[in-house]
Scaffold this motif. Structure first.
Motif, PDB file in Angstrom:
ATOM      1  N   MET A   1       0.845  -1.173   0.000  1.00 31.65           N
ATOM      2  CA  MET A   1       0.000   0.000   0.000  1.00 31.65           C
ATOM      3  C   MET A   1       0.894   1.240   0.000  1.00 31.65           C
ATOM      4  N   GLN A   2       0.543   2.180  -0.831  1.00 29.92           N
ATOM      5  CA  GLN A   2       1.260   3.448  -0.862  1.00 29.92           C
ATOM      6  C   GLN A   2       0.273   4.599  -0.693  1.00 29.92           C
ATOM      7  N   THR A   3       0.819   5.739  -0.337  1.00 26.42           N
ATOM      8  CA  THR A   3       0.022   6.953  -0.207  1.00 26.42           C
ATOM      9  C   THR A   3       0.659   8.034  -1.056  1.00 26.42           C
ATOM     10  N   ALA A   4      -0.170   8.705  -1.871  1.00 28.05           N
ATOM     11  CA  ALA A   4       0.300   9.821  -2.685  1.00 28.05           C
ATOM     12  C   ALA A   4      -0.408  11.076  -2.228  1.00 28.05           C
ATOM     13  N   MET A   5       0.314  12.182  -2.262  1.00 32.17           N
ATOM     14  CA  MET A   5      -0.264  13.478  -1.939  1.00 32.17           C
ATOM     15  C   MET A   5      -0.247  14.314  -3.210  1.00 32.17           C
ATOM     16  N   LEU A   6      -1.441  14.765  -3.626  1.00 28.47           N
ATOM     17  CA  LEU A   6      -1.566  15.597  -4.815  1.00 28.47           C
ATOM     18  C   LEU A   6      -2.071  16.976  -4.409  1.00 28.47           C
ATOM     19  N   THR A   7      -1.528  18.010  -5.022  1.00 31.22           N
ATOM     20  CA  THR A   7      -2.045  19.354  -4.859  1.00 31.22           C
ATOM     21  C   THR A   7      -2.798  19.714  -6.123  1.00 31.22           C
ATOM     22  N   VAL A   8      -4.019  20.204  -5.953  1.00 34.04           N
ATOM     23  CA  VAL A   8      -4.864  20.610  -7.075  1.00 34.04           C
ATOM     24  C   VAL A   8      -5.230  22.072  -6.834  1.00 34.04           C
ATOM     25  N   PRO A   9      -4.448  23.016  -7.387  1.00 36.32           N
ATOM     26  CA  PRO A   9      -4.648  24.434  -7.090  1.00 36.32           C
ATOM     27  C   PRO A   9      -6.071  24.945  -7.332  1.00 36.32           C
ATOM     28  N   ALA A  10      -6.783  24.407  -8.315  1.00 33.06           N
ATOM     29  CA  ALA A  10      -8.139  24.873  -8.630  1.00 33.06           C
ATOM     30  C   ALA A  10      -9.195  24.324  -7.675  1.00 33.06           C
ATOM     31  N   MET A  11      -8.809  23.426  -6.788  1.00 31.94           N
ATOM     32  CA  MET A  11      -9.770  22.780  -5.897  1.00 31.94           C
ATOM     33  C   MET A  11     -10.110  23.693  -4.716  1.00 31.94           C
ATOM     34  N   ARG A  12     -10.959  24.678  -4.992  1.00 29.23           N
ATOM     35  CA  ARG A  12     -11.300  25.674  -3.979  1.00 29.23           C
ATOM     36  C   ARG A  12     -12.782  25.679  -3.633  1.00 29.23           C
ATOM     37  N   SER A  13     -13.517  24.710  -4.185  1.00 31.83           N
ATOM     38  CA  SER A  13     -14.937  24.595  -3.845  1.00 31.83           C
ATOM     39  C   SER A  13     -15.284  23.129  -3.649  1.00 31.83           C
ATOM     40  N   GLU A  14     -16.386  22.906  -2.961  1.00 30.19           N
ATOM     41  CA  GLU A  14     -16.810  21.538  -2.711  1.00 30.19           C
ATOM     42  C   GLU A  14     -17.153  20.814  -4.012  1.00 30.19           C
ATOM     43  N   ALA A  15     -17.731  21.532  -4.963  1.00 31.80           N
ATOM     44  CA  ALA A  15     -18.097  20.913  -6.239  1.00 31.80           C
ATOM     45  C   ALA A  15     -16.853  20.400  -6.981  1.00 31.80           C
ATOM     46  N   ILE A  16     -15.801  21.192  -6.989  1.00 41.63           N
ATOM     47  CA  ILE A  16     -14.563  20.759  -7.651  1.00 41.63           C
ATOM     48  C   ILE A  16     -13.930  19.617  -6.871  1.00 41.63           C
ATOM     49  N   ALA A  17     -13.962  19.682  -5.561  1.00 39.92           N
ATOM     50  CA  ALA A  17     -13.405  18.612  -4.734  1.00 39.92           C
ATOM     51  C   ALA A  17     -14.113  17.287  -5.029  1.00 39.92           C
ATOM     52  N   ILE A  18     -15.425  17.337  -5.210  1.00 41.43           N
ATOM     53  CA  ILE A  18     -16.181  16.126  -5.533  1.00 41.43           C
ATOM     54  C   ILE A  18     -15.753  15.587  -6.890  1.00 41.43           C
ATOM     55  N   ASP A  19     -15.594  16.469  -7.873  1.00 46.50           N
ATOM     56  CA  ASP A  19     -15.142  16.050  -9.205  1.00 46.50           C
ATOM     57  C   ASP A  19     -13.760  15.402  -9.143  1.00 46.50           C
ATOM     58  N   VAL A  20     -12.863  16.009  -8.397  1.00 47.37           N
ATOM     59  CA  VAL A  20     -11.500  15.482  -8.264  1.00 47.37           C
ATOM     60  C   VAL A  20     -11.530  14.121  -7.569  1.00 47.37           C
ATOM     61  N   ALA A  21     -12.281  14.018  -6.482  1.00 44.76           N
ATOM     62  CA  ALA A  21     -12.374  12.748  -5.753  1.00 44.76           C
ATOM     63  C   ALA A  21     -12.939  11.650  -6.644  1.00 44.76           C
ATOM     64  N   ARG A  22     -13.970  11.957  -7.406  1.00 42.56           N
ATOM     65  CA  ARG A  22     -14.568  10.949  -8.298  1.00 42.56           C
ATOM     66  C   ARG A  22     -13.575  10.496  -9.367  1.00 42.56           C
ATOM     67  N   ALA A  23     -12.813  11.424  -9.893  1.00 42.26           N
ATOM     68  CA  ALA A  23     -11.815  11.070 -10.917  1.00 42.26           C
ATOM     69  C   ALA A  23     -10.768  10.127 -10.345  1.00 42.26           C
ATOM     70  N   ILE A  24     -10.323  10.413  -9.129  1.00 39.81           N
ATOM     71  CA  ILE A  24      -9.307   9.566  -8.499  1.00 39.81           C
ATOM     72  C   ILE A  24      -9.892   8.215  -8.107  1.00 39.81           C
TER      73      ILE A  24
END
Length: 82
Positions: A1-24
């Motif tokens: 098991m590994q853990t990755a940390m990603l920074t997504v500069p545009a992720m400044r709203s809950e809607a974008i966070a949901i989109d990013v989470a779904r993609a991952i």
């Protein structure tokens, strides 16, 4: 098991966070996704036999967002120290 940390500069709203989470989450081998809006980061637990940190980053890019890979760490089981 590994853990990755990603920074997504545009992720400044809950809607974008949901989109990013779904993609991952759609990537085979992903076991967990934790989003922190305050830091625009996603912490992703994944099986290194099924995917790579670069593939995680690319999945965010395919959803229309730039992601920067910060770090990758390994753990014995993804539990206490993961």
């Amino acid at each position: 098991m590994q853990t990755a940390m990603l920074t997504v500069p545009a992720m400044r709203s809950e809607a974008i966070a949901i989109d990013v989470a779904r993609a991952i989450e759609a990537v085979q081998g992903v076991s967990s996704v934790q989003i922190t809006l305050a830091t625009t980061r996603a912490r992703v637990g994944f099986d290194e036999a099924k995917t790579t940190p670069e593939h995680l980053r690319d999945s965010v890019a395919a959803a229309g967002f730039v992601a920067e890979l910060e770090k990758v760490s390994s753990s014995c089981c993804g539990g206490c120290c993961g």
